[in-house]
Every structure is written in C-alpha cells, then in structure tokens.
Design an enzyme around this catalytic site. Structure first.
Site, PDB file in Angstrom:
ATOM      1  N   TYR A   1     -12.734  -2.645  -3.249  1.00  0.00           N
ATOM      2  CA  TYR A   1     -13.237  -2.569  -1.679  1.00  0.00           C
ATOM      3  C   TYR A   1     -14.913  -2.546  -1.679  1.00  0.00           C
ATOM      4  O   TYR A   1     -15.496  -1.962  -0.744  1.00  0.00           O
ATOM      5  CB  TYR A   1     -12.594  -1.274  -1.087  1.00  0.00           C
TER       6      TYR A   1
ATOM      7  N   GLU B   1      -9.421 -10.758  -7.806  1.00  0.00           N
ATOM      8  CA  GLU B   1      -8.431  -9.756  -7.623  1.00  0.00           C
ATOM      9  C   GLU B   1      -7.345 -10.024  -8.576  1.00  0.00           C
ATOM     10  O   GLU B   1      -6.969  -8.835  -9.231  1.00  0.00           O
ATOM     11  CB  GLU B   1      -7.715  -9.585  -6.199  1.00  0.00           C
TER      12      GLU B   1
ATOM     13  N   HIS C   1      -2.208  -5.166   1.416  1.00  0.00           N
ATOM     14  CA  HIS C   1      -3.172  -5.901   1.273  1.00  0.00           C
ATOM     15  C   HIS C   1      -3.027  -7.261   0.800  1.00  0.00           C
ATOM     16  O   HIS C   1      -1.983  -7.645  -0.038  1.00  0.00           O
ATOM     17  CB  HIS C   1      -4.048  -5.322   0.200  1.00  0.00           C
TER      18      HIS C   1
ATOM     19  N   LYS D   1       0.882  -1.195  -0.149  1.00  0.00           N
ATOM     20  CA  LYS D   1      -0.015  -0.129   0.226  1.00  0.00           C
ATOM     21  C   LYS D   1       0.781   1.357  -0.092  1.00  0.00           C
ATOM     22  O   LYS D   1       2.186   1.161   0.201  1.00  0.00           O
ATOM     23  CB  LYS D   1      -0.955  -0.019   1.163  1.00  0.00           C
TER      24      LYS D   1
ATOM     25  N   ASN E   1      -1.335  -0.186   7.284  1.00  0.00           N
ATOM     26  CA  ASN E   1      -0.989  -1.538   7.656  1.00  0.00           C
ATOM     27  C   ASN E   1       0.087  -2.033   6.662  1.00  0.00           C
ATOM     28  O   ASN E   1      -0.019  -3.383   6.570  1.00  0.00           O
ATOM     29  CB  ASN E   1      -2.143  -2.388   8.250  1.00  0.00           C
TER      30      ASN E   1
END
Ligand code: CMP
Length: 154
Positions: free
Chosen positions: A49, A126, A115, A9, A112
């Site tokens: 998402y 995905e 993904h 990310k 974080n």
C-alpha cells in the site's frame, strides 16, 4: 495471458466468502494458478500500500489487514486484470453495482472483502511480492477452447 492478484481480506475470511469468491472467478472461466493463506506484516503492507502511505486511513488500513489472515490468489486469463476489477466493484461497497462481489456482499469503504490488482503493471509487482515461483502453477486448462477463440489467448 495476463495475471491478477486477489486477496480475500480479513473481513472476507471472517464473513465466510472465500468459496463464493473462488466460485465466481471459476465460473467466469478464469484459471487459478496460485492460492495460499497468510498473515500480512508491516513490511509487506508498507510495500503493498505504498501509494496510500500519506492517506489519513493508512494506519487503520494496515491494522485491519493484519487483524486476521488473508487468502491470496493468482488468477490468469485474457485481460484478466480489468475483468476482475469489474467483477469486484468499486471501493465503497454499499454503492458498488449489484452483481459485483462488493455490491452483493459488503457495505463499507474499508471492509470491502477483496483486493484486486489495479492495473497490469501493479499486478506484476504484486505477483512478485506475494508469490514465490514455486507457489505458481501454470497448469494446462483443457476447457480453454470452449472459453476463448484461439486468437484471444495468443
Ligand atoms: P482497496 O480499494 O482494495 O484498496 C485500498 C483500501 O483501503 C480499500 O480497498 C479499503 O479497504 C481501504 N480504504 C479506502 N478508503 C478508505 C477510507 N476512507 N477509510 C478506511 N479505509 C479505506
């Protein structure tokens, strides 16, 4: 063999852990079959998402995921989706197990670092959203006889 999509990310790109993340998965014995840097847009994030679209943090999540480029990877291995989830750790990074990517390098619920595909069905979706067929390289990894039993990769 299963495949899993990983995104480093924007915070992971900024924090300089792209190499660390690749290194961990390589050392584990996983096979990298796709790799690229890209900027995410609203159309892709709305699909990516979709399951979070009614969550209070959705707008913030989208803005964050568009803030800097991401690095997308496609990793292959036996039961690789679950293996990678374990190596990544839980969403709330400061409570993630030491030894996981989030547990070792992050503190936040949003920032974080990575993904990881949630399950095998989502991983397939995905993969199609993120990679064209010409961006996937199913090369022969010649160390597999030292990583798996024959029956584990049938
Ligand atoms: P991940 O679990 O990979 O997928 C959904 C992402 O939304 C999550 O990582 C975080 O980056 C972000 N996220 C989850 N919960 C929150 C929250 N409460 N506030 C802000 N961002 C969140």
């Amino acid at each position: 063999m299963e495949r899993s999509v990983i995104l480093v990310k924007p915070d992971g790109v900024q924090r300089g852990v792209i190499g660390e993340i690749i290194h961990r998965f390589e050392r584990k014995g996983l096979q990298l079959v796709g790799l690229k840097m890209l900027s995410l847009d609203d159309a892709l994030l709305d699909e990516w998402y979709a399951h979070h679209k009614d969550k209070p943090f959705f707008a913030k999540l989208k803005a964050y995921m568009k803030s800097y480029p991401v690095v997308a990877m496609l990793w292959e291995g036996a039961q690789v989706v679950a293996t990678i989830r374990k190596m990544v750790g839980i969403t709330l990074a400061r409570e993630a197990e030491a030894g996981t990517i989030r547990g070792d390098f992050a503190m936040s619920q949003q920032y974080n670092l990575v993904h990881a595909s949630e399950n095998t069905e989502i991983a397939k979706r995905e993969e199609q959203l993120m990679f064209t067929p010409s961006e996937i390289f199913p090369w022969k990894k010649t160390d597999f006889p030292h990583v798996y039993l024959d029956e584990e990769i049938k």
